[in-house]
Scaffold this motif. Structure first.
Motif, mmCIF file in Angstrom:
data_model
loop_
_atom_site.group_PDB
_atom_site.id
_atom_site.type_symbol
_atom_site.label_atom_id
_atom_site.label_comp_id
_atom_site.label_asym_id
_atom_site.label_seq_id
_atom_site.Cartn_x
_atom_site.Cartn_y
_atom_site.Cartn_z
ATOM 1 N N SER A 257 14.894 4.903 -3.106
ATOM 2 C CA SER A 257 13.797 4.864 -4.077
ATOM 3 C C SER A 257 14.377 5.190 -5.439
ATOM 4 O O SER A 257 15.419 5.846 -5.537
ATOM 5 C CB SER A 257 12.694 5.862 -3.713
ATOM 6 O OG SER A 257 13.181 7.185 -3.777
ATOM 7 N N TYR A 286 5.896 1.507 -5.834
ATOM 8 C CA TYR A 286 4.981 2.469 -5.214
ATOM 9 C C TYR A 286 4.285 3.340 -6.261
ATOM 10 O O TYR A 286 3.681 4.364 -5.939
ATOM 11 C CB TYR A 286 5.732 3.357 -4.212
ATOM 12 C CG TYR A 286 6.772 4.276 -4.803
ATOM 13 C CD1 TYR A 286 6.432 5.542 -5.270
ATOM 14 C CD2 TYR A 286 8.105 3.893 -4.896
ATOM 15 C CE1 TYR A 286 7.385 6.392 -5.818
ATOM 16 C CE2 TYR A 286 9.065 4.730 -5.436
ATOM 17 C CZ TYR A 286 8.696 5.983 -5.894
ATOM 18 O OH TYR A 286 9.642 6.818 -6.439
ATOM 19 N N THR A 291 -0.390 1.466 -3.593
ATOM 20 C CA THR A 291 0.918 1.221 -2.969
ATOM 21 C C THR A 291 1.743 2.500 -2.838
ATOM 22 O O THR A 291 2.951 2.433 -2.621
ATOM 23 C CB THR A 291 1.721 0.191 -3.797
ATOM 24 O OG1 THR A 291 1.919 0.707 -5.126
ATOM 25 C CG2 THR A 291 0.999 -1.130 -3.873
ATOM 26 N N SER A 292 1.102 3.644 -2.956
ATOM 27 C CA SER A 292 1.848 4.908 -2.954
ATOM 28 C C SER A 292 2.577 5.159 -1.635
ATOM 29 O O SER A 292 3.595 5.851 -1.602
ATOM 30 C CB SER A 292 0.905 6.075 -3.253
ATOM 31 O OG SER A 292 -0.147 6.120 -2.303
ATOM 32 N N ASP A 293 2.065 4.597 -0.523
ATOM 33 C CA ASP A 293 2.721 4.825 0.769
ATOM 34 C C ASP A 293 3.951 3.946 0.964
ATOM 35 O O ASP A 293 4.668 4.075 1.953
ATOM 36 C CB ASP A 293 1.738 4.601 1.920
ATOM 37 C CG ASP A 293 1.263 3.160 2.011
ATOM 38 O OD1 ASP A 293 1.257 2.479 0.965
ATOM 39 O OD2 ASP A 293 0.906 2.713 3.119
ATOM 40 N N PHE A 294 4.224 3.035 0.017
ATOM 41 C CA PHE A 294 5.407 2.181 0.127
ATOM 42 C C PHE A 294 6.693 3.002 0.071
ATOM 43 O O PHE A 294 7.756 2.524 0.436
ATOM 44 C CB PHE A 294 5.431 1.139 -1.000
ATOM 45 C CG PHE A 294 4.435 0.020 -0.817
ATOM 46 C CD1 PHE A 294 3.475 0.073 0.178
ATOM 47 C CD2 PHE A 294 4.457 -1.088 -1.648
ATOM 48 C CE1 PHE A 294 2.553 -0.949 0.348
ATOM 49 C CE2 PHE A 294 3.541 -2.119 -1.491
ATOM 50 C CZ PHE A 294 2.587 -2.048 -0.492
ATOM 51 N N ASN A 295 6.577 4.233 -0.403
ATOM 52 C CA ASN A 295 7.736 5.108 -0.525
ATOM 53 C C ASN A 295 8.013 5.878 0.764
ATOM 54 O O ASN A 295 9.040 6.533 0.892
ATOM 55 C CB ASN A 295 7.496 6.094 -1.674
ATOM 56 C CG ASN A 295 8.730 6.865 -2.049
ATOM 57 O OD1 ASN A 295 9.833 6.348 -1.966
ATOM 58 N ND2 ASN A 295 8.559 8.113 -2.458
#
Length: 474
Positions: A257, A286, A291-295
């Motif tokens: 990330s 993210y 889309t915060s859970d993409f991390n």
């Protein structure tokens, strides 16, 4: 057998056909499929009495019976209406028809040199007239912000400075100043870590980052009339060039990330043709609420197994753990492979321990033990180097709670290699895996594929049961 070929050759179709025909031979057709499929395609050719050849966009289409095959030059972008995910016998038959009938089309029209010269001249003129227009007001705003930070000191930055950096970052997102946008987002992330007293905050990196933002901004103002200099200072898309069909060995994959709000997966690949390391990455932003859970490692682990890459819908698991030949591939100057849907991979099997053994001398880790690794302002972000450690045992393992890093060493019977894995959301599976492996036995007898970064080795994967284990995703 005499075949009737209806050739619809217009809009430069003849040139496309003539570019493909020389590549259609037995060796190439077997390479993109196999001997069995080639023979079946050759046999099917005998029953084809009529075919139609046409062009649409970049593709040449070959239609016979109820089958339609589309192909781009250099065999990239091959597809068949039968929906096969690999090169099928219809594709072989279609290419053989093209080589047989397409000669008529390529012979119909001769190339006229004069128009070609005019086109080249026109392209040259367009290139010469290229311009990049920097937003001077925005750049001056960035300079003022950085100067205010420098005056009061990074240690005194607060939530207001974080918000300002984020706002300035968003303002330049997807513009010619996207590189400054990314650096500002990185700076805001650093200040958040500083205020949270996180072990991930590294002062020298933050000082370099803020200096780079300032120096880049000043240089843009100073060279606002120079296209060549602005091309370096501002954001331009990294071009991917066509590459020859080449064979690769997957060496595993790791998650990552960035401070600028992107997370993804990178696969490491060893090219058997030019003996270089290539990478293939997928990523997603993210930074937004949806889309915060993409991390999260859960999402990245799902993405690792998702069949969504290249023309044949390969997964990162397949790409990073298989030996394969790549057709229609593109790569940039940093050996990063493109995600173009015109790229096709032909898998020959899982990466084996014997393959790793054959290339380990080329990717020896021993040479890095004597490298001078002093910090350099002008090259603070090191180009990572990939190496193989044939580890016999763990010599030392400890989790540093202050630095939040798993420290351990691998011994190959001759040298001891210092290794680290930083504990974070993406790496927690890897930390747990190595700790569990050491608890079972300090003896190993396995080959680790590692990244060498800033004086330490960071394991990416290891070989077991003749397969590559990318343990970050387990």
């Amino acid at each position: 057998m005499d075949r009737k070929c209806n050739i619809i050759a217009d809009n430069g179709c003849e040139m496309k056909i003539s570019g493909i025909i020389p590549k259609i031979n037995e060796d190439n057709l077997i390479k993109i499929s196999n001997k069995g499929i080639y023979k079946r395609g050759l046999k099917d050719l005998e029953s084809v009495s009529e075919a139609e050849i046409s062009c649409s966009g970049e593709f040449v289409n070959i239609s016979f019976g109820d089958i339609k095959v589309a192909v781009k030059d250099d065999f990239s972008g091959i597809s068949c209406s039968c929906q096969s995910k690999t090169v099928c016998r219809h594709i072989i038959t279609g290419l053989l028809i093209l080589s047989e009938c397409g000669v008529e089309a390529s012979a119909e029209t001769e190339k006229e040199p004069e128009p070609e010269k005019e086109i080249k001249s026109e392209k040259k003129d367009k290139s010469e007239n290229k311009t990049i227009v920097p937003d001077k007001d925005y750049i001056n705003e960035v300079i003022s912000f950085v100067e205010s930070v420098m005056k009061k000191g990074v240690i005194n930055c607060n939530e207001g400075d974080i918000d300002t950096a984020v706002q300035l970052s968003l303002k330049a997102e997807n513009t010619v100043h996207n590189n400054i946008s990314l650096m500002l987002r990185g700076f805001s992330a650093d200040i958040e870590k500083l205020n949270a007293k996180s072990a991930e905050f590294v002062s020298v990196n933050t000082f370099h980052l803020i200096s780079r933002i300032y120096n880049t901004s000043l240089s843009i103002i100073k060279n606002s009339d120079s296209y060549e200099k602005l091309k370096i200072l501002c954001s331009e898309s990294k071009s991917y060039d066509d590459m020859a069909n080449m064979s690769f060995i997957g060496l595993g994959a790791y998650p990552w990330s960035t401070k600028s709000g992107y997370a993804g997966i990178t696969a490491l690949l060893y090219c058997e043709d030019d003996h270089q390391i290539y990478t293939y990455s997928s990523s997603a932003a993210y930074i937004h609420e949806k889309t915060s859970d993409f991390n999260s490692i859960e999402y990245l682990s799902q993405s690792f197994k998702s069949h969504s890459h290249w023309q044949n819908s390969a997964s990162m698991f397949q790409i990073s753990g298989s030996s394969f030949r790549l057709f229609g591939g593109k790569a940039n100057s940093q050996n990063r492979l493109s995600s173009s849907k015109n790229t096709f991979m032909n898998v020959s099997g899982f990466t084996t321990y014997s393959q790793i053994t054959l290339i380990k001398d080329r990717l020896s880790a021993e040479k890095y033990l004597v490298e001078d690794d002093d910090y350099d302002y002008f090259a603070p972000v090191r180009t990572e180097k990939i190496c193989i450690i044939s580890a016999e045992e763990f010599r030392y393992i400890n989790y540093d709670k202050v630095r939040q890093i798993l420290e351990f060493s691998l011994y190959d019977g001759k040298n001891e290699y210092p290794c680290e894995i930083l504990w974070n959301e993406q790496n927690r599976n890897a930390v747990s895996y190595i700790e569990s492996l050491a608890r079972k036995s300090m003896k190993l007898g396995r080959a680790f594929i590692c990244r060498y970064i800033n004086g330490v080795f960071v394991p990416v994967s290891l070989t077991y049961d003749n397969k590559i284990n990318s343990f970050y995703f387990d």
